[in-house]
Design a protein around this motif. Sequence first.
Motif, PDB file in Angstrom:
ATOM      1  N   ARG A 155       0.836  -1.206   0.000  1.00 40.57           N
ATOM      2  CA  ARG A 155       0.000   0.000   0.000  1.00 40.57           C
ATOM      3  C   ARG A 155       0.868   1.253   0.000  1.00 40.57           C
ATOM      4  NH1 ARG A 155      -3.290  -4.083   0.264  1.00 40.57           N
ATOM      5  NH2 ARG A 155      -5.125  -4.032   1.604  1.00 40.57           N
ATOM      6  N   PRO A 156       0.367   2.332  -0.623  1.00 42.27           N
ATOM      7  CA  PRO A 156       1.135   3.585  -0.585  1.00 42.27           C
ATOM      8  C   PRO A 156       1.402   4.075   0.841  1.00 42.27           C
ATOM      9  CG  PRO A 156      -0.959   3.863  -1.789  1.00 42.27           C
ATOM     10  CD  PRO A 156      -0.862   2.421  -1.421  1.00 42.27           C
ATOM     11  N   GLU A 157       0.486   3.825   1.784  1.00 41.49           N
ATOM     12  CA  GLU A 157       0.694   4.269   3.179  1.00 41.49           C
ATOM     13  C   GLU A 157       1.987   3.697   3.754  1.00 41.49           C
ATOM     14  OE1 GLU A 157      -2.407   3.648   1.608  1.00 41.49           O
ATOM     15  OE2 GLU A 157      -3.251   2.509   3.270  1.00 41.49           O
ATOM     16  N   THR A 158       2.340   2.504   3.302  1.00 39.05           N
ATOM     17  CA  THR A 158       3.516   1.829   3.870  1.00 39.05           C
ATOM     18  C   THR A 158       4.816   2.545   3.467  1.00 39.05           C
ATOM     19  OG1 THR A 158       2.240  -0.206   3.893  1.00 39.05           O
ATOM     20  CG2 THR A 158       4.618  -0.455   4.053  1.00 39.05           C
ATOM     21  N   GLU A 159       4.735   3.400   2.455  1.00 45.41           N
ATOM     22  CA  GLU A 159       5.928   4.185   2.091  1.00 45.41           C
ATOM     23  C   GLU A 159       6.360   5.099   3.248  1.00 45.41           C
ATOM     24  OE1 GLU A 159       5.165   4.135  -2.735  1.00 45.41           O
ATOM     25  OE2 GLU A 159       5.009   6.037  -1.667  1.00 45.41           O
ATOM     26  N   HIS A 160       5.398   5.485   4.116  1.00 43.09           N
ATOM     27  CA  HIS A 160       5.773   6.307   5.279  1.00 43.09           C
ATOM     28  C   HIS A 160       6.693   5.534   6.225  1.00 43.09           C
ATOM     29  CE1 HIS A 160       3.151   9.736   4.575  1.00 43.09           C
ATOM     30  NE2 HIS A 160       2.294   8.871   4.111  1.00 43.09           N
ATOM     31  N   LEU A 161       6.418   4.249   6.345  1.00 42.70           N
ATOM     32  CA  LEU A 161       7.239   3.412   7.217  1.00 42.70           C
ATOM     33  C   LEU A 161       8.660   3.305   6.636  1.00 42.70           C
ATOM     34  CD1 LEU A 161       7.223   1.557   9.715  1.00 42.70           C
ATOM     35  CD2 LEU A 161       6.386  -0.294   8.262  1.00 42.70           C
ATOM     36  N   VAL A 162       8.736   3.111   5.330  1.00 41.00           N
ATOM     37  CA  VAL A 162      10.041   3.032   4.657  1.00 41.00           C
ATOM     38  C   VAL A 162      10.810   4.346   4.859  1.00 41.00           C
ATOM     39  CG1 VAL A 162      11.160   2.900   2.385  1.00 41.00           C
ATOM     40  CG2 VAL A 162       9.269   1.355   2.931  1.00 41.00           C
ATOM     41  N   GLU A 163      10.100   5.457   4.679  1.00 38.89           N
ATOM     42  CA  GLU A 163      10.731   6.770   4.806  1.00 38.89           C
ATOM     43  C   GLU A 163      11.258   7.002   6.223  1.00 38.89           C
ATOM     44  OE1 GLU A 163       7.985   9.713   3.543  1.00 38.89           O
ATOM     45  OE2 GLU A 163       9.571  11.086   2.922  1.00 38.89           O
ATOM     46  N   THR A 164      10.465   6.606   7.211  1.00 40.66           N
ATOM     47  CA  THR A 164      10.861   6.760   8.617  1.00 40.66           C
ATOM     48  C   THR A 164      12.155   5.990   8.893  1.00 40.66           C
ATOM     49  OG1 THR A 164       8.551   6.966   9.262  1.00 40.66           O
ATOM     50  CG2 THR A 164      10.085   6.344  10.989  1.00 40.66           C
ATOM     51  N   VAL A 165      12.217   4.762   8.397  1.00 40.72           N
ATOM     52  CA  VAL A 165      13.409   3.944   8.646  1.00 40.72           C
ATOM     53  C   VAL A 165      14.608   4.524   7.880  1.00 40.72           C
ATOM     54  CG1 VAL A 165      14.430   1.658   8.365  1.00 40.72           C
ATOM     55  CG2 VAL A 165      12.065   1.882   9.166  1.00 40.72           C
ATOM     56  N   LEU A 166      14.387   4.979   6.656  1.00 43.45           N
ATOM     57  CA  LEU A 166      15.509   5.554   5.888  1.00 43.45           C
ATOM     58  C   LEU A 166      16.068   6.799   6.578  1.00 43.45           C
ATOM     59  CD1 LEU A 166      14.333   5.149   2.190  1.00 43.45           C
ATOM     60  CD2 LEU A 166      16.203   3.923   3.346  1.00 43.45           C
ATOM     61  N   ASP A 167      15.191   7.637   7.142  1.00 45.46           N
ATOM     62  CA  ASP A 167      15.655   8.824   7.880  1.00 45.46           C
ATOM     63  C   ASP A 167      16.545   8.398   9.039  1.00 45.46           C
ATOM     64  OD1 ASP A 167      14.266  10.468   6.259  1.00 45.46           O
ATOM     65  OD2 ASP A 167      12.630  10.884   7.668  1.00 45.46           O
ATOM     66  N   PHE A 168      16.102   7.362   9.741  1.00 50.57           N
ATOM     67  CA  PHE A 168      16.879   6.895  10.884  1.00 50.57           C
ATOM     68  C   PHE A 168      18.232   6.346  10.413  1.00 50.57           C
ATOM     69  CE2 PHE A 168      18.249   3.589  13.827  1.00 50.57           C
ATOM     70  CZ  PHE A 168      18.249   4.286  15.031  1.00 50.57           C
ATOM     71  N   LEU A 169      18.220   5.545   9.350  1.00 53.12           N
ATOM     72  CA  LEU A 169      19.475   4.957   8.855  1.00 53.12           C
ATOM     73  C   LEU A 169      20.452   6.048   8.421  1.00 53.12           C
ATOM     74  CD1 LEU A 169      18.176   1.904   6.751  1.00 53.12           C
ATOM     75  CD2 LEU A 169      19.148   1.882   9.059  1.00 53.12           C
ATOM     76  N   ALA A 170      19.901   7.132   7.859  1.00 55.31           N
ATOM     77  CA  ALA A 170      20.773   8.221   7.391  1.00 55.31           C
ATOM     78  C   ALA A 170      21.507   8.879   8.552  1.00 55.31           C
ATOM     79  CB  ALA A 170      19.938   9.257   6.627  1.00 55.31           C
TER      80      ALA A 170
END
Length: 294
Positions: A100-115
Motif C-alpha cells: 500500500r502507498p501508506e507503507t511508504e511512510h514506514l520506509v521513509e521513517t526507517v531511511l531517515d533513521f538509517l541516514a
Amino acid sequence: MDPQATGNVADVLQRTAARFREAGVDAPRLDAELLLMETLGWSREDLYRNPEGELQESHAERFESLVSRRVRGEPVAYITGSQEFWSLDLRVTPHVLIPRPETEHLVETVLDFLASRPDPCRVLEVGTGSGAIAVCLAKESARAEVWATDVSAPALDVARENARRHGVERRIHWLRGDLLAPVRGLPGCFDVLVSNPPYVPNGEIPRLQRDVRDWEPALALDGGADGMDFYRRIVRDGVRHVRQGGLLAVEVGAEQGDDVSRLFRAHGELRRVRVRPDYAGLPRVVTAERVQGV
Ligand code: SAM
Ligand code: GLN
C-alpha cells in the motif's frame, strides 16, 4: 467477440471505465488503463499517444478476459502480477498483501533513521510479504543489511524474486518462521526492527472492502480480536533484539495510534515514542528507541 472490447484505444478505455464504475470498482479509469497497458505491453505514455489505435481481435479478447476478472472483484495487481511501490515495480501474487502507498511512510521513517547512523546497519523486518519494505530499504540504503521473516513460504518466494529483480538479493537474508522465532539466537543485534504486521481486528474482516476481504490473504490482515496481537508479541519478544539506541518502527491502522503508543510506553526499555501521520493526516507509523533497562 464481445463488442465491449472492440474499437480504438480511447473508446475502449471509456467503455471499460463506465463498466467498472457500474460494478463499483474504486478507480475505474485507472484500472481500465492498467489492464489495457498489460494487454498491449504498452506504457501509460503509449496509451496517451495512441488514442486512435485500433485493438486487434486477439488483444480485444485478452483484454475482455482481464476486464471480467476485475468486474468480479479481483484486484488489478493480482491480475497483472505487479504493483508499483516506492517507484519500484514489484511482483505480487495472491499469497502476498498488495503493498500500500501508506507503507511508504514506514520506509521513509526507517531511511531517515538509517541516514543518521554512521556505520553499516542491520535491519530486521518481521512479516515481509512481497518484500516491499526490505527491498526498498536495501535498495535505498547501501549500508543496510536486512534480515526479513515471514511465516509464509510462498510469500518468501515472491520476496526473493523481488530482491533479485532489483539487484539487492545479496544484502537480504530470508528467514521463515513465526514472528521473531527465526532470530531467537541473536539478542540485541539489530539497529532497526520494522514491521507492518497484520492489524485488522478479526471482527472487522467481514466489513473490509470486497477486493481486500475476498482476495488478499487473511494471514496478512488478521490481527486477532482487537487487531493488537502482533504489536503485543513484537514488543514482548522483539525489543531485546534491538540495539541500545536502535529503532522500533511499525505501521498501524488509523485507529491504533494511541493503543500502540501506550503499549510502547509501557515497556521499560522503550523511549521517545512518536506517532507519525500519513498524507491523509491519519496516524500511520509508531516509533520508539530502545534504551537498556537498569
Ligand atoms: N511487509 C509487507 C508490506 O508491508 O506490504 C506485508 C505486510 S502484511 C500486512 C503482514 C505479513 O505478515 C504477511 O506477509 C503475513 O504472511 C505475515 N505474517 C502473518 N503472521 C505471521 C507470523 N506469525 N510470523 C511471521 N509473519 C507473519
Ligand atoms: N492496510 C491494510 C488494509 O487496507 C491492512 C494491512 C495490515 O493489516 N497491515 O486493510
